[in-house]
Motif scaffolding. Structure first.
Motif, mmCIF file in Angstrom:
data_model
loop_
_atom_site.group_PDB
_atom_site.id
_atom_site.type_symbol
_atom_site.label_atom_id
_atom_site.label_comp_id
_atom_site.label_asym_id
_atom_site.label_seq_id
_atom_site.Cartn_x
_atom_site.Cartn_y
_atom_site.Cartn_z
ATOM 1 N N ALA A 1 0.831 -1.208 0.000
ATOM 2 C CA ALA A 1 0.000 0.000 0.000
ATOM 3 C C ALA A 1 0.860 1.250 0.000
ATOM 4 C CB ALA A 1 -0.924 -0.001 1.216
ATOM 5 N N VAL A 2 1.914 1.256 0.816
ATOM 6 C CA VAL A 2 2.827 2.420 0.848
ATOM 7 C C VAL A 2 3.491 2.603 -0.508
ATOM 8 C CG1 VAL A 2 4.967 3.309 1.842
ATOM 9 C CG2 VAL A 2 3.228 2.292 3.333
ATOM 10 N N LEU A 3 3.928 1.498 -1.114
ATOM 11 C CA LEU A 3 4.577 1.576 -2.423
ATOM 12 C C LEU A 3 3.613 2.102 -3.482
ATOM 13 C CD1 LEU A 3 7.079 1.021 -4.124
ATOM 14 C CD2 LEU A 3 6.316 -1.345 -4.386
ATOM 15 N N VAL B 1 3.129 5.861 -3.008
ATOM 16 C CA VAL B 1 4.300 6.620 -3.489
ATOM 17 C C VAL B 1 4.306 6.681 -5.012
ATOM 18 C CG1 VAL B 1 6.816 6.619 -3.651
ATOM 19 C CG2 VAL B 1 5.709 6.144 -1.454
ATOM 20 N N LEU B 2 4.066 5.554 -5.661
ATOM 21 C CA LEU B 2 4.082 5.522 -7.122
ATOM 22 C C LEU B 2 2.949 6.356 -7.723
ATOM 23 C CD1 LEU B 2 4.962 1.758 -7.722
ATOM 24 C CD2 LEU B 2 6.420 3.750 -8.163
ATOM 25 N N LEU B 3 1.773 6.305 -7.111
ATOM 26 C CA LEU B 3 0.655 7.110 -7.623
ATOM 27 C C LEU B 3 0.959 8.593 -7.539
ATOM 28 C CD1 LEU B 3 -2.464 5.202 -6.196
ATOM 29 C CD2 LEU B 3 -1.692 5.286 -8.575
ATOM 30 N N PHE B 4 1.531 9.013 -6.422
ATOM 31 C CA PHE B 4 1.799 10.438 -6.252
ATOM 32 C C PHE B 4 2.989 10.914 -7.073
ATOM 33 C CE2 PHE B 4 -1.096 10.106 -2.682
ATOM 34 C CZ PHE B 4 -1.733 11.339 -2.717
ATOM 35 N N THR B 5 3.790 9.996 -7.571
ATOM 36 C CA THR B 5 4.869 10.398 -8.486
ATOM 37 C C THR B 5 4.416 10.342 -9.938
ATOM 38 O OG1 THR B 5 5.719 8.122 -8.490
ATOM 39 C CG2 THR B 5 6.696 9.677 -6.924
ATOM 40 N N HIS B 6 3.144 9.966 -10.166
ATOM 41 C CA HIS B 6 2.591 9.913 -11.527
ATOM 42 C C HIS B 6 1.295 10.717 -11.631
ATOM 43 C CE1 HIS B 6 5.365 6.482 -11.680
ATOM 44 N NE2 HIS B 6 5.279 6.503 -13.000
ATOM 45 N N VAL B 7 1.190 11.778 -10.856
ATOM 46 C CA VAL B 7 -0.048 12.569 -10.862
ATOM 47 C C VAL B 7 -0.235 13.267 -12.207
ATOM 48 C CG1 VAL B 7 -0.099 12.902 -8.368
ATOM 49 C CG2 VAL B 7 1.121 14.541 -9.806
ATOM 50 N N GLU B 8 -1.487 13.351 -12.631
ATOM 51 C CA GLU B 8 -1.853 13.975 -13.898
ATOM 52 C C GLU B 8 -2.569 15.311 -13.710
ATOM 53 O OE1 GLU B 8 -1.219 12.883 -16.925
ATOM 54 O OE2 GLU B 8 -0.331 10.938 -16.402
ATOM 55 N N ARG B 9 -2.982 15.608 -12.465
ATOM 56 C CA ARG B 9 -3.781 16.810 -12.207
ATOM 57 C C ARG B 9 -3.606 17.242 -10.763
ATOM 58 N NH1 ARG B 9 -6.253 12.326 -12.971
ATOM 59 N NH2 ARG B 9 -6.495 12.761 -15.167
ATOM 60 N N GLY B 10 -4.065 18.435 -10.431
ATOM 61 C CA GLY B 10 -3.938 18.961 -9.084
ATOM 62 C C GLY B 10 -5.051 18.495 -8.172
ATOM 63 N N ALA B 11 -4.853 18.711 -6.860
ATOM 64 C CA ALA B 11 -5.825 18.258 -5.861
ATOM 65 C C ALA B 11 -7.147 19.004 -5.953
ATOM 66 C CB ALA B 11 -5.235 18.405 -4.460
ATOM 67 N N ALA C 1 -4.330 3.464 11.045
ATOM 68 C CA ALA C 1 -3.369 3.139 9.988
ATOM 69 C C ALA C 1 -4.076 2.861 8.669
ATOM 70 C CB ALA C 1 -2.529 1.931 10.403
ATOM 71 N N ALA C 2 -5.150 2.059 8.736
ATOM 72 C CA ALA C 2 -5.897 1.742 7.518
ATOM 73 C C ALA C 2 -6.562 2.995 6.955
ATOM 74 C CB ALA C 2 -6.950 0.676 7.814
ATOM 75 N N GLY C 3 -7.063 3.869 7.833
ATOM 76 C CA GLY C 3 -7.728 5.088 7.376
ATOM 77 C C GLY C 3 -6.802 6.014 6.626
ATOM 78 N N VAL C 4 -5.603 6.195 7.148
ATOM 79 C CA VAL C 4 -4.630 7.081 6.491
ATOM 80 C C VAL C 4 -4.188 6.490 5.156
ATOM 81 C CG1 VAL C 4 -2.307 8.048 6.648
ATOM 82 C CG2 VAL C 4 -3.826 8.128 8.639
ATOM 83 N N LEU C 5 -3.829 5.208 5.161
ATOM 84 C CA LEU C 5 -3.376 4.576 3.919
ATOM 85 C C LEU C 5 -4.484 4.553 2.867
ATOM 86 C CD1 LEU C 5 -1.204 1.511 5.026
ATOM 87 C CD2 LEU C 5 -0.471 3.467 3.659
#
Length: 525
Positions: free
Chosen positions: A197-199, A202-212, A269-273
């Motif tokens: 889940a952490v990995l 990290v990978l999703l946030f390094t491949h963002v296509e748009r802003g929050a 922990a589950a909520g944050v992840l």
């Protein structure tokens, strides 16, 4: 009605603490703090449930559905805080049933436990069905039935049932083998899930296509209120089962100290992840308008944004998480069934309450939960809508059961029978029991209000959600009908027992309350 009991003083053994409630130590205490945390975390299983229900939340709420996540997490943390207080005072298997009974009456507690038992069987089926979301995406050969693998199609739904039954056979075998095997698989699976889940985050946030800022849009799917109400289904389904740490109290060392903390830490922990996974999926999706995110969910994001190789490797980790989650949920349901049968309040109680002297596991309940879950999974052959109906029904039932604990607990507080200013005893290490102190009353009030609101929200018969194609009115009303049938069956069973004179003051041993010097007193049903 007596006030909740202070715990025995420190330096009391785990076994003698259980004996104070009138139960012998039959299950084997082999779980430490991490195993207790793993029991709660693996039931929640963010990878299983986010991948399973992301597409539902997005299809009805658009990017805005992300904001339902922190709201649901906050509400569930309030419930978990109440449960943590109870886990410190009543460290018994069948936690929700036991807590409700001891806070209210044997009859009320029985119905709460009955709803949980049926609800958990449905949750097991829903978790096993989640394999369909990832397995065909890893390898097309896993689409055994053939045709479109999407869970919303007839072929995808049928294949989901096949995969689910295979998984349930395996988890049932593990649940009758040995506590050590089950606990080891849980720990390994949870560790792999957290790393995965952490990995993925990290990978999703390094491949963002748009802003929050896109999370403030509904994607043209109606107003923001409707988007959040239906979009909250994803978070509501994910963030349940944290009470499993309490369910495993009789198998945990120092449960009065361990269970309250692992209940809250597993949920947090589950909520944050999970929240980061949802946000990362929305921001990294190649497109928000091509329809694939609303049908394929996060599997589409991983394989499209991260490439086939990396995406499929991560999906394999998700498949492991689904298997471990199914195992953990079945284990929790098994302990609930065992706890009620031990009190002699279920059909075939003597058989269901047996614990294997060789393995230390209640094999009868494991078989019942496994067979019932497989039967529910086979409903997918009837219609693709069965997947959503089964999923939302189990959430609503658990929310209702949770209210069956927070409600009586609030009544006790308002009567002054749960006074935070009184000494509350100590745990097995001699330290004070977990307590909310002066915050107990407001936390309890908001926990109950939130739980009842979400139960109604989940069960509301929205045709566009449960019967979008039309012609299946029973799917639209499935949750209401299923909960009603569950209560009616329970009432009929209790009535027949009373008519036969089977229910007596001593038979409902679950009505035992606990107070200083008289923890095994039986309360009139």
């Amino acid at each position: 009605m007596t006030p909740p009991a202070p715990a025995p003083p420190g330096d009391v053994s785990d076994g003698s603490s259980l004996a104070a409630f009138g139960y012998p130590q039959e299950l084997r205490r082999q779980m430490g703090r991490y195993a207790s945390f793993a029991a709660g975390f693996s039931f929640i299983s963010v990878l299983t449930t986010v991948f399973q229900f992301f597409s539902l939340g997005f299809s009805f709420g658009g990017p805005l559905f992300f904001w339902a996540w922190p709201v649901v997490l906050a509400g569930q943390l309030l419930v978990a805080a109440c449960f943590a207080e109870l886990a410190a005072r009543y460290p018994i298997s069948g936690a929700v049933y036991q807590w409700s009974t001891r806070l209210s009456s044997p009859a009320f507690g029985w119905f709460t436990g009955w709803i949980v038992v049926i609800g958990q069987m449905v949750v097991v089926a829903a978790a096993a069905l989640a394999l369909q979301v990832v397995m065909p995406a890893i390898w097309s050969g896993f689409q055994i039935v053939g045709g479109d693998p999407s869970p919303t199609t007839a072929t995808g739904a049928a294949n989901a049932a096949v995969l689910a039954v295979v998984l349930l056979v395996l988890t049932t075998v593990v649940n009758v083998l040995d506590n050590r095997v089950m606990s080891a698989l849980n720990r390994v699976g949870v560790t792999a899930e957290i790393i995965g889940a952490v990995l993925i985050v990290v990978l999703l946030f390094t491949h963002v296509e748009r802003g929050a800022g896109v999370t403030l849009e509904t994607g043209g799917r109606g107003g923001p209120i409707a988007a959040l109400l239906v979009g909250s289904f994803t978070a509501a389904y994910v963030l349940i089962g944290f009470d499993s740490a309490g369910e495993m109290s009789e198998e945990t060392h120092h449960p009065r100290r361990t269970a309250p903390r692992t209940i809250i830490s597993a949920l947090a922990a589950a909520g944050v992840l999970g929240g980061l996974l949802v946000l990362g999926g929305v921001l990294a999706a190649p497109s928000l308008s091509d329809g694939r995110l609303a049908t394929e969910g996060l599997s589409y994001v991983l394989t499209s944004s991260l490439g086939d190789g990396v995406g499929k490797a991560l999906l394999a980790d998700v498949a492991v998480a689904i298997a471990v989650a199914t195992l953990a949920i079945q284990t929790a349901g098994t302990r609930m069934l065992f706890s009620m049968a031990r009190d002699g309040v279920l059909p075939c109680s003597s058989w269901l309450a047996k614990v294997s002297p060789r393995t230390g596991m209640p094999f009868g309940p494991a078989l019942v939960v496994g067979v019932a879950a497989a039967a529910l999974a086979l409903l997918n052959f009837a219609s693709p809508e069965a997947f959503l109906a089964v999923g939302t029904t189990c959430i609503a039932m658990l929310y209702l059961a949770y209210a069956g604990v927070t409600g009586p607990m609030l009544v006790r507080r308002l009567r002054g029978e749960w006074d935070w200013r009184r000494p509350g005893g100590s745990d097995e290490t001699g330290r004070p029991l977990f307590s909310l102190g002066r915050w107990g009353l407001p936390v309890n009030v908001f926990a109950l209000v939130y739980g009842l609101f979400m139960t109604v929200n989940l069960a509301w018969p929205r045709a566009e959600v449960y019967d979008p194609a039309g012609g299946h009115w029973y799917f639209q009303w499935f949750t209401v009908l299923f909960v009603g049938a569950t209560v009616a069956m329970g009432a009929a069973y209790r009535w027949s027992r009373r008519r036969r004179g089977a229910v007596s003051q001593t038979a409902d041993r679950g009505g035992q309350d606990a107070r200083p010097g008289a923890e095994a007193e039986v309360v009139q049903a």
